[in-house]
Write a protein that holds these residues in place. Sequence first.
Motif, PDB file in Angstrom:
ATOM      1  N   GLN A 207       1.005  -1.268  -0.136  1.00  0.00           N
ATOM      2  CA  GLN A 207       0.125   0.002  -0.024  1.00  0.00           C
ATOM      3  C   GLN A 207       0.727   1.136  -0.069  1.00  0.00           C
ATOM      4  OE1 GLN A 207      -2.951  -0.080   2.980  1.00  0.00           O
ATOM      5  NE2 GLN A 207      -3.710   1.945   2.652  1.00  0.00           N
ATOM      6  N   VAL A 208       2.003   1.189   0.740  1.00  0.00           N
ATOM      7  CA  VAL A 208       2.685   2.597   0.963  1.00  0.00           C
ATOM      8  C   VAL A 208       4.030   2.613   0.453  1.00  0.00           C
ATOM      9  CG1 VAL A 208       1.234   3.113   2.949  1.00  0.00           C
ATOM     10  CG2 VAL A 208       3.503   2.239   3.352  1.00  0.00           C
ATOM     11  N   ALA A 209       4.907   1.553   0.234  1.00  0.00           N
ATOM     12  CA  ALA A 209       6.087   1.599   0.155  1.00  0.00           C
ATOM     13  C   ALA A 209       6.353   2.041  -1.432  1.00  0.00           C
ATOM     14  CB  ALA A 209       6.797   0.188   0.165  1.00  0.00           C
ATOM     15  N   ASN A 210       7.512   2.953  -1.507  1.00  0.00           N
ATOM     16  CA  ASN A 210       7.924   3.208  -2.949  1.00  0.00           C
ATOM     17  C   ASN A 210       8.857   2.015  -3.547  1.00  0.00           C
ATOM     18  OD1 ASN A 210       8.033   6.131  -1.255  1.00  0.00           O
ATOM     19  ND2 ASN A 210       7.112   6.305  -3.324  1.00  0.00           N
ATOM     20  N   ARG A 211       9.638   1.399  -2.481  1.00  0.00           N
ATOM     21  CA  ARG A 211      10.589   0.344  -2.564  1.00  0.00           C
ATOM     22  C   ARG A 211      10.433  -0.605  -1.836  1.00  0.00           C
ATOM     23  NH1 ARG A 211      16.079   2.597  -2.906  1.00  0.00           N
ATOM     24  NH2 ARG A 211      15.240   4.660  -2.212  1.00  0.00           N
ATOM     25  N   VAL A 212      10.702  -1.850  -2.026  1.00  0.00           N
ATOM     26  CA  VAL A 212      10.745  -2.642  -0.890  1.00  0.00           C
ATOM     27  C   VAL A 212      12.047  -3.493  -1.026  1.00  0.00           C
ATOM     28  CG1 VAL A 212      10.092  -5.163  -0.005  1.00  0.00           C
ATOM     29  CG2 VAL A 212       8.319  -3.387  -0.927  1.00  0.00           C
ATOM     30  N   VAL A 213      13.025  -3.633   0.043  1.00  0.00           N
ATOM     31  CA  VAL A 213      14.295  -4.040   0.163  1.00  0.00           C
ATOM     32  C   VAL A 213      14.218  -5.431   0.883  1.00  0.00           C
ATOM     33  CG1 VAL A 213      16.735  -3.485   1.292  1.00  0.00           C
ATOM     34  CG2 VAL A 213      15.136  -1.670   0.265  1.00  0.00           C
ATOM     35  N   PHE A 214      14.733  -6.268   0.149  1.00  0.00           N
ATOM     36  CA  PHE A 214      14.903  -7.730   0.779  1.00  0.00           C
ATOM     37  C   PHE A 214      16.258  -8.105   1.179  1.00  0.00           C
ATOM     38  CE2 PHE A 214      15.347 -12.236   0.339  1.00  0.00           C
ATOM     39  CZ  PHE A 214      14.799 -12.711   1.722  1.00  0.00           C
ATOM     40  N   MET A 215      16.371  -8.186   2.579  1.00  0.00           N
ATOM     41  CA  MET A 215      17.552  -8.581   3.075  1.00  0.00           C
ATOM     42  C   MET A 215      17.773 -10.200   3.636  1.00  0.00           C
ATOM     43  SD  MET A 215      18.870  -5.160   5.210  1.00  0.00           S
ATOM     44  CE  MET A 215      20.272  -5.942   5.593  1.00  0.00           C
ATOM     45  N   ALA A 216      19.001 -10.683   3.529  1.00  0.00           N
ATOM     46  CA  ALA A 216      19.255 -11.917   3.992  1.00  0.00           C
ATOM     47  C   ALA A 216      20.758 -12.127   4.216  1.00  0.00           C
ATOM     48  CB  ALA A 216      18.767 -13.137   3.166  1.00  0.00           C
ATOM     49  N   ASP A 217      20.862 -12.524   5.465  1.00  0.00           N
ATOM     50  CA  ASP A 217      22.440 -12.894   5.820  1.00  0.00           C
ATOM     51  C   ASP A 217      23.456 -11.511   5.677  1.00  0.00           C
ATOM     52  OD1 ASP A 217      22.087 -15.353   6.233  1.00  0.00           O
ATOM     53  OD2 ASP A 217      22.418 -15.938   4.371  1.00  0.00           O
ATOM     54  N   GLY A 218      22.726 -10.457   6.033  1.00  0.00           N
ATOM     55  CA  GLY A 218      23.475  -9.146   6.181  1.00  0.00           C
ATOM     56  C   GLY A 218      23.819  -8.365   4.713  1.00  0.00           C
ATOM     57  N   GLU A 219      23.081  -9.039   3.803  1.00  0.00           N
ATOM     58  CA  GLU A 219      23.285  -8.398   2.580  1.00  0.00           C
ATOM     59  C   GLU A 219      21.569  -8.011   2.089  1.00  0.00           C
ATOM     60  OE1 GLU A 219      26.395 -10.794   0.097  1.00  0.00           O
ATOM     61  OE2 GLU A 219      24.995 -12.041   0.835  1.00  0.00           O
ATOM     62  N   VAL A 221      19.756  -8.519  -0.845  1.00  0.00           N
ATOM     63  CA  VAL A 221      19.500  -9.317  -1.848  1.00  0.00           C
ATOM     64  C   VAL A 221      18.620  -8.772  -3.045  1.00  0.00           C
ATOM     65  CG1 VAL A 221      18.522 -11.554  -2.268  1.00  0.00           C
ATOM     66  CG2 VAL A 221      19.511 -10.917  -0.057  1.00  0.00           C
ATOM     67  N   GLU A 222      17.767  -8.141  -2.897  1.00  0.00           N
ATOM     68  CA  GLU A 222      16.764  -7.645  -3.934  1.00  0.00           C
ATOM     69  C   GLU A 222      16.097  -6.205  -3.463  1.00  0.00           C
ATOM     70  OE1 GLU A 222      14.798 -10.750  -5.556  1.00  0.00           O
ATOM     71  OE2 GLU A 222      13.710  -9.699  -6.856  1.00  0.00           O
ATOM     72  N   GLU A 223      15.864  -5.462  -4.390  1.00  0.00           N
ATOM     73  CA  GLU A 223      15.404  -4.281  -4.050  1.00  0.00           C
ATOM     74  C   GLU A 223      14.505  -3.707  -5.275  1.00  0.00           C
ATOM     75  OE1 GLU A 223      18.283  -1.101  -2.822  1.00  0.00           O
ATOM     76  OE2 GLU A 223      16.671   0.635  -3.105  1.00  0.00           O
ATOM     77  N   LYS A 224      13.117  -3.614  -5.211  1.00  0.00           N
ATOM     78  CA  LYS A 224      12.258  -3.332  -6.217  1.00  0.00           C
ATOM     79  C   LYS A 224      11.171  -2.432  -5.711  1.00  0.00           C
ATOM     80  CE  LYS A 224      13.215  -7.075  -9.196  1.00  0.00           C
ATOM     81  NZ  LYS A 224      12.693  -8.349  -9.484  1.00  0.00           N
ATOM     82  N   PRO A 225      10.378  -1.673  -6.550  1.00  0.00           N
ATOM     83  CA  PRO A 225       8.980  -1.275  -6.225  1.00  0.00           C
ATOM     84  C   PRO A 225       8.082  -2.472  -5.959  1.00  0.00           C
ATOM     85  CG  PRO A 225       9.828  -0.362  -8.357  1.00  0.00           C
ATOM     86  CD  PRO A 225      10.644  -1.429  -8.154  1.00  0.00           C
ATOM     87  N   PRO A 226       7.079  -2.344  -5.003  1.00  0.00           N
ATOM     88  CA  PRO A 226       6.379  -3.231  -4.649  1.00  0.00           C
ATOM     89  C   PRO A 226       5.445  -4.073  -5.506  1.00  0.00           C
ATOM     90  CG  PRO A 226       5.351  -1.225  -3.636  1.00  0.00           C
ATOM     91  CD  PRO A 226       6.774  -1.215  -4.499  1.00  0.00           C
ATOM     92  N   THR A 227       4.917  -3.436  -6.483  1.00  0.00           N
ATOM     93  CA  THR A 227       4.140  -4.317  -7.626  1.00  0.00           C
ATOM     94  C   THR A 227       5.046  -5.390  -8.196  1.00  0.00           C
ATOM     95  OG1 THR A 227       4.616  -2.578  -9.038  1.00  0.00           O
ATOM     96  CG2 THR A 227       2.359  -2.940  -8.188  1.00  0.00           C
ATOM     97  N   GLU A 228       6.486  -4.798  -8.553  1.00  0.00           N
ATOM     98  CA  GLU A 228       7.330  -5.796  -9.018  1.00  0.00           C
ATOM     99  C   GLU A 228       7.807  -6.743  -8.054  1.00  0.00           C
ATOM    100  OE1 GLU A 228      11.067  -4.792 -11.603  1.00  0.00           O
ATOM    101  OE2 GLU A 228       9.863  -2.999 -11.772  1.00  0.00           O
ATOM    102  N   PHE A 229       8.294  -6.308  -6.861  1.00  0.00           N
ATOM    103  CA  PHE A 229       8.747  -7.180  -5.884  1.00  0.00           C
ATOM    104  C   PHE A 229       7.954  -8.436  -5.571  1.00  0.00           C
ATOM    105  CE2 PHE A 229       9.186  -8.239  -1.126  1.00  0.00           C
ATOM    106  CZ  PHE A 229      10.560  -8.526  -1.243  1.00  0.00           C
ATOM    107  N   PHE A 230       6.550  -8.229  -5.385  1.00  0.00           N
ATOM    108  CA  PHE A 230       5.771  -9.206  -5.224  1.00  0.00           C
ATOM    109  C   PHE A 230       5.202 -10.208  -6.161  1.00  0.00           C
ATOM    110  CE2 PHE A 230       4.698  -6.259  -1.808  1.00  0.00           C
ATOM    111  CZ  PHE A 230       5.119  -6.943  -0.554  1.00  0.00           C
ATOM    112  N   SER A 231       5.206  -9.564  -7.461  1.00  0.00           N
ATOM    113  CA  SER A 231       4.702 -10.376  -8.782  1.00  0.00           C
ATOM    114  C   SER A 231       5.992 -10.902  -9.558  1.00  0.00           C
ATOM    115  CB  SER A 231       4.022  -9.390  -9.764  1.00  0.00           C
ATOM    116  OG  SER A 231       4.892  -8.325 -10.359  1.00  0.00           O
TER     117      SER A 231
END
Lengths: 249, 256
Positions: A207-219, A221-231
Amino acid sequence: MNNQELMIEMSHVDKWFGDFHVLKDINIDVASGERIVICGPSGSGKSTAIRLVNSLEPYDRGNIKVDGIPLDGSGDSVDAIRREVGMVFQHFNLFPHLTVMDNCTLAPIWVRKESAEAAEETAMHFLERVKIPEQARKYPGQLSGGQQQRVAIARSLCMQPKIMLFDEPTSALDPEMINEVLDTMVQLAEDGMTMICVTHEMGFARQVANRVVFMADGEIVEEKPPTEFFSNPENERTKAFLGDILTRE
Amino acid sequence: MLIDFVWTLGEVFVLLAAAFAAGGLNAVAGGGSFLTLSALVAVGLPGVVANATGTVALLPGYVSAAYAFRDRVDTPAGLSMSALVLVSLFGGVAGAALLIWTPTATFDVVIPWLLLLATVAFAFGPRIVRNSRIGANGLGATASVVSLLLVSLYGGYFNGGLGIMLLAVLALLGMTDIHGANGIKNLVSAVLTGVAVIVYAWGGVVAWFEAILMMVGATAGGYIGARATRRIDPARVRQAVVVVGLVLTVVFIGRI
C-alpha cells in the motif's frame, strides 16, 4: 533514484558484531518523502541497518549521511541527526512512570527547550492525529499494546522529525491491534513523511512503499518497487521468503 | 473503539469496587490501602503513582474519623498537642518527599516488603496494644517524638497498616486508654496523610481521575462500614486483612 533531495544515504556500509559480519556492503538511498520497507528473515541485519541511521549502533566501514549531515560518530553529528530522526520500536519503549502526555512532552521540553504549554499543545495535536487524545492523562500500563504503540508514534512526531524509522512496530502486538497502528503509519506516509519501516506486513508494503528492500544474511538481496517485488521476485531467497510469509498472511 | 470503551468501563468498576471495600475495611479494622494500591497497580498505574493515588482516595476517611473523634484526643507522655501535630506534619512531608524521589523500579522492589511489614503490624499490633505493660508515664518525651516521627515518616511514604502501627506505638508509649489512643491515631493519620497528599500533588504523582473516582467509592464504603461495625467482629476482619496482606506480598514479589 529521482532528483529529489536525498534524506538518507548509506553507501558501502559494513558492520561486525565481533567476528560476525552482520551488515555487508549495504547501499540504500532514501529521497525526501520516500517510503522504504525492509523485510527479510530474522537475523538478516535489517533492524541493525536502521539502527545505524540514528546512531543507535556504530558502523565499521562506509559512509552514512542523514539530511546531508555525515554520521561520523562525533557527538555533534549524532545530536544533529537525532533531532531529525524519530524512531518507533517493537516494544514501544515508553516511560512507564510518566503519563502519555508527559511521555510526549519530555523531549520537546528538555531537548528542544519548548515551553510546557507549547509542548502540550503539540502533543495534543499528534495524539489527536493518532486518534487517542482521550488517553493523554493515562499511564502506559493502562493502555493496550496498539494504543501504546500509537503513543510512541505521537511521541516521536512531537520532536517534529524529518524522517521516521519503524523497527517491527507491529510484531509485538496482538493481531486485532495491528491495523490501528498500520493505519496510523499509512496516514503518516500519505502526509509525505520520509519513512524506513522494518516490517513483515506485506499489505502495508504494497500500500505505501515506494521500494521494498529484501535482506538476508546481512546483504541486500533484492530491491524493487512493491508491484514488481511481489509479482516478479528474481532471487531464490526472496521467492522462498515471500512464499513463506504470504502463505502465513 | 468498543474494546477500549469496555476496557475503560472494566477499569472504573475495579477501582470503584476496590475503593468501596477499602473504605469499609478502614472503618472497621484498617488495611484498606492494601486494596486501593493493588487495584491501581492492576489497572496499570506505576507503583509510586498507585501508592500516592490510593492514599489520596482514603484521605476523606481519615479526616472524617479525626473529626468524629475530635473530643477524645489524648497525648502520650511528655508531648503537647502542638508538638504532636508538628511531628506528624514533619514525618508526613518527609515520607511523601521520599516517595516522590524513589524511582518506580526501586519502589516496585520495596512494595512487597512494605506490605509484609504492614501485614506483620496487623498480625501482632493488637497483641501489643492489649499486652503493653509500660507504666502510665510511658517512655518519655524523646521516645514519643522519635517513634511517632518514624511512624509518620512511614505513613507519608506508604500508609499501609498505618493505623494499627500507630496504636501499637502509642501502647508502647504507655497510652492505656484505647479511646484516647484512637483519637490520636485518627488525628495523626489525618494530619500526616493530608500533608503527604499535598506533597504528592506537588510532585505530580497523583492520577487525579482515579483518585477522585476512588474517593467516591471509599467514602460510600466507609459509611456502610461504619454502620456495620457493630455487627462485625473487628478481630475477624483483621485476620482476613492479614491473609490478604500475605497473599498480596507474594503477588507483588512475583511482579519484581
